[in-house]
Design an enzyme around this catalytic site. Structure first.
Site: not given
Ligand code: NAP
Length: 286
Positions: A72, A108
């Protein structure tokens, strides 16, 4: 589905892995419902092959494609232009081929805003919004919430420095939304008391894990919960919300919403209302 012939145009999704993607089913169902002569396929693109894959997609004249993890952000240097939605999210989930120029968009966040309205009757101006997480999904969400008129957004992240980075990047944009950080769990608790909506943008819940620091009992009785995670359909956060009687939704509507908006970018029309979401519900129930 339209008979594939010499005029069929190609749409798709690139990601790695990509075999789990639900987009081909919902996009092809929408193309069929609208009788459009396109086909939508999944391309598994390893990060090492991203640049040459983009060159190939452009030279083959694909009409457009979605972009998912891990491309992305890394795709941006290979595109010819970015819509404001992709600029503010610093990420691309949709590319349109405009006469050989590949233009990046991000649907998104706007998909989330659509889902909040449809699934929770919530409009961004309806009150304070607490966003848990500060990754790519949070950035896109905050950008769209700002554009859609949110008055106050509070960000809380496990790693505070990342939340700070996110807030600072928005201070450079013209946005009337007040964006604040909850620096620790006691500040989070205080902000939650006045919040109308809490959004989980982290991946926590995918493995039935529990979001640390968040106690939904801190929200007021009419606070609503949105969990971007959609598999499992009932995460521990949503389970807690239902136990204490708070209105809540998972991220399936956002997935459908971003797909509807990408479809509109490529074809100029929106698919029939609710069709993509019902496709997703069918897949998840089977
Ligand atoms: P990302 O850039 O890797 O960010 C992950 C986030 O989750 C960070 O803020 C991270 O915190 C936090 N995190 C991960 N593990 C954690 C834990 N054990 N405890 C507390 N915080 C934790 O990922 P992303 O692209 O933002 O995606 C995040 C989620 O959104 C995914 O599950 C994805 O599938 C979902 N999503 C859904 C849609 C939809 O259409 N429904 C669209 C986009 C994304 P740190 O900064 O502290 O590591």
């Amino acid at each position: 589905m339209h008979q594939i012939d010499g005029k069929t145009r190609v749409l798709g999704i690139i990601g790695h892995p990509v075999g789990h993607s639900l987009s081909p089913v919902m996009q092809n169902a929408a193309l069929a419902a609208c009788r459009l002569n396109y086909v939508y396929v999944a391309f598994n693109v390893h990060p090492d092959n991203l640049e040459e894959s983009i060159l190939g997609l452009r030279s083959l004249g694909v009409a457009g494609f979605n972009v998912t993890i891990p491309h992305k952000s890394s795709i941006i240097p290979y595109l010819d232009g970015l819509d404001v939605s992709a600029q503010s999210a610093c990420a691309v989930n949709t590319v349109k081929n405009v006469d050989g120029r590949l233009i990046g968009f991000n649907t998104d966040g706007d998909g989330l805003v659509r889902s909040l309205a449809e699934d929770l009757d919530f409009l961004p101006g309806d009150g304070d919004i607490v966003v848990i997480g500060a990754g790519g999904a949070a950035r896109g969400a905050v950008a769209s919430l700002c554009r859609a008129g949110a008055s106050r957004v509070i960000i809380f992240n496990r790693t505070p420095a990342r939340a700070l980075e996110l807030v600072e990047s928005f201070s450079l944009m013209s946005c009337t939304t007040e964006i604040l950080i909850a620096a620790d769990s006691s500040e989070l608790k205080a902000y939650m008391k006045n919040a109308s909506l809490l959004i989980n943008t982290t991946s926590v819940g995918m493995n039935q894990d529990v979001l640390p620091f968040v106690d939904l009992a801190d929200l007021s009785n009419n606070g609503r919960i949105y969990d971007m995670v959609y598999a499992p359909s009932v995460t521990p956060l949503l389970h807690q919300a239902s136990k204490i009687g708070l209105r809540a939704a998972n991220g399936l509507g956002m997935l459908a919403g971003q797909g509807e908006l990408a479809f509109q970018i490529w074809t100029g029309i929106l698919p029939p209302s609710g069709l993509m979401k019902s496709c997703l519900l069918n897949i998840c129930d089977s």
